[in-house]
Structures are given as C-alpha cells and as structure tokens.
Design an enzyme around this catalytic site. Structure first.
Site, PDB file in Angstrom:
ATOM      1  N   SER A 152       0.855  -1.184   0.000  1.00 51.62           N
ATOM      2  CA  SER A 152       0.000   0.000   0.000  1.00 51.62           C
ATOM      3  C   SER A 152       0.885   1.225   0.000  1.00 51.62           C
ATOM      4  CB  SER A 152      -0.890   0.022   1.246  1.00 51.62           C
ATOM      5  OG  SER A 152      -1.547   1.270   1.388  1.00 51.62           O
ATOM      6  N   TYR A 166      -1.390  -0.210  10.246  1.00 50.22           N
ATOM      7  CA  TYR A 166      -1.523  -0.829   8.924  1.00 50.22           C
ATOM      8  C   TYR A 166      -0.381  -0.373   8.017  1.00 50.22           C
ATOM      9  CZ  TYR A 166      -3.530  -1.628   4.250  1.00 50.22           C
ATOM     10  OH  TYR A 166      -3.739  -2.006   2.949  1.00 50.22           O
TER      11      TYR A 166
END
Length: 257
Positions: A152, A166
């Site tokens: 990501s 995250y």
C-alpha cells in the site's frame, strides 16, 4: 544470453490470497485471462470465493477454493497442499490477503487490532511466501515462478490519524519483497510488490468510512480512486514474461500519490 521465457508447455498455477472480492478477485480473473489456473483463498466469505472460482472457470481455466487464515501456519500448509493436489505444481503467488481494522488515531487503536493486522499482513505474507518458495525455488526442486506482494502507498505515507499500524505492516511487506528477491531470484523465483493507492473496494466500508476512496481522490493527482482491475493489471505484468528482468521492484499504482 537470451532472456528467459516461460515454456509454452508449462502449466501456470497461481495462489491468490484474499481472492473473494476486491483486488484479489480482480487479480484472479486477470490472471485467468493470461492462462493461469487459480487457487482461490478466502478467510470467511465462501460465497464470494465461489463466485470468483466460477468466473475463473467461465474463462476456461481451473479453480479451487480453499478457506484458510493466512496468519496460521497449519492453515497455510493446507492451502498450498490443496492447490497443488487439485491443480498441479505451483508457479505463482499473489500475497493479497490483508486487514486494517477500524480507522482512528493510533492511541485509540487496540493491541488486539494491532496484533491481528500484523498476523495477517506480515506473518501471513511471510508464511505464504515461505511455502511458495519451497514449492517453486529450483534449490528445492521447483520449476521457478513469481511472487507478487500487495502492499500500500500507506507504507511510505504513514497514514497518520487513520491506521499507522496498517502502514507499518505494509512497510514490512515492502522490505520482505526486496529481501526475498535478493535471496531467491537466482533460484528462479522473481519477487515483486505493488503499492496501491485508494482503490474502490469494500475495505473502506469495513474500516468504517464507505466514502473514503472518493474523499482520498481529492488529494490524489489523478483526482479519482483506482479500480481493482487497474491493480490486477500491474500484478499480471509482474508475473508475465514481459517483466522477466524485474525482481525486487515496489511498483506504485496510486494515481500519482
């Protein structure tokens, strides 16, 4: 020396984790169009996984669905054993399964959420890569292959106020990509990574903000969210012969972020 090409006789068999929906489902279908038979992994939604598998079969490829928590080593072994027995020797892995937990400030994020994110996003990716490499590495008697990890852009942006835990897990995925590429490219396995930006998937709703992808579009140079198929195209290229000299790459697909 001519560049390596996949033999026409080689049967492509690829495991896609978290393939029931979103980027995972789009990737399974994109790879099926390229001739891959697909091991469709899912964590809980059996119906979604079945839909992905049926769509793969409609494209003329074989598919098997396997429920497995990728954060559990025994479940990972079950996943790869089942795919090998049903479809044949492994040639590819897409490490897509991931969780985030709810959006929020870091100080309000529970230790349980942090542990679950690390279990799936980091430990799960490592366990799946380890098993795939044992199947594909020529040093282990394999025929070579490719791994693509889904990271990501949060890995470099940090995602303050949303999910720093995250972002940290995805930075680990980037690091493992580089390390594994250096260790295993010489054994016939290329390892690469795709860093999506904000993509139109159900993940935003599960985080607590269904409109988040469009909100993020305001700060994205492309002025729109990505589509799962656009990430799938990047994955398919990295697993193709066109990327035969690409290993250790972290490919950003984030609309300019």
């Amino acid at each position: 020396m001519p560049r390596p090409r996949t033999p026409a006789s080689l049967r492509r068999v690829t495991v896609v984790t978290g393939a029931g929906r979103g980027i995972g489902a789009a990737t399974a279908l994109r790879l099926a169009r390229d001739g891959h038979h697909i091991g469709v992994n899912y964590a809980a939604d059996e119906e979604a996984a079945a839909r992905t598998a049926e769509a793969v079969r409609a494209l003329g490829r074989e598919a098997v669905t396997v429920r497995a928590d990728t954060g559990d080593a025994a479940a990972v072994d079950h996943l790869f054993d089942t795919v090998r027995d049903a479809l044949g020797p492994l040639t590819g892995l897409v490490n897509n399964a991931g969780v985030s937990g709810p959006l929020g400030r870091f100080t309000e994020t529970s230790p349980e959420v942090m542990r679950r994110v690390v279990d799936v996003n980091v430990t799960g990716a490592l366990l799946c890569a380890r098993r795939a490499l044992r199947e594909m590495s020529t040093a282990h008697g394999g025929q070579g292959g490719g791994i693509v990890n889904i990271s990501s852009c949060a890995a470099t942006l940090g995602s303050p106020g949303e999910y720093v835990h995250y972002a940290a897990s995805k930075a680990a995925v980037d690091a493992m990509t580089v390390g594994l590429a250096k260790e295993f490219t010489g054994e016939g396995v290329r390892v690469n990574c795709v860093q999506p930006g904000s993509v139109l998937t159900e993940m935003h709703a599960r985080m607590g903000d269904p409109d988040r992808a469009w909100k993020k579009a305001e700060i994205t140079p492309a002025r729109r969210p990505g589509e799962p198929e656009e990430i799938a195209d990047a994955v398919a290229w990295l697993l193709s012969d066109e990327a035969s000299y690409v290993s250790g790459a972290v490919l950003r697909a984030a609309g300019g972020l």
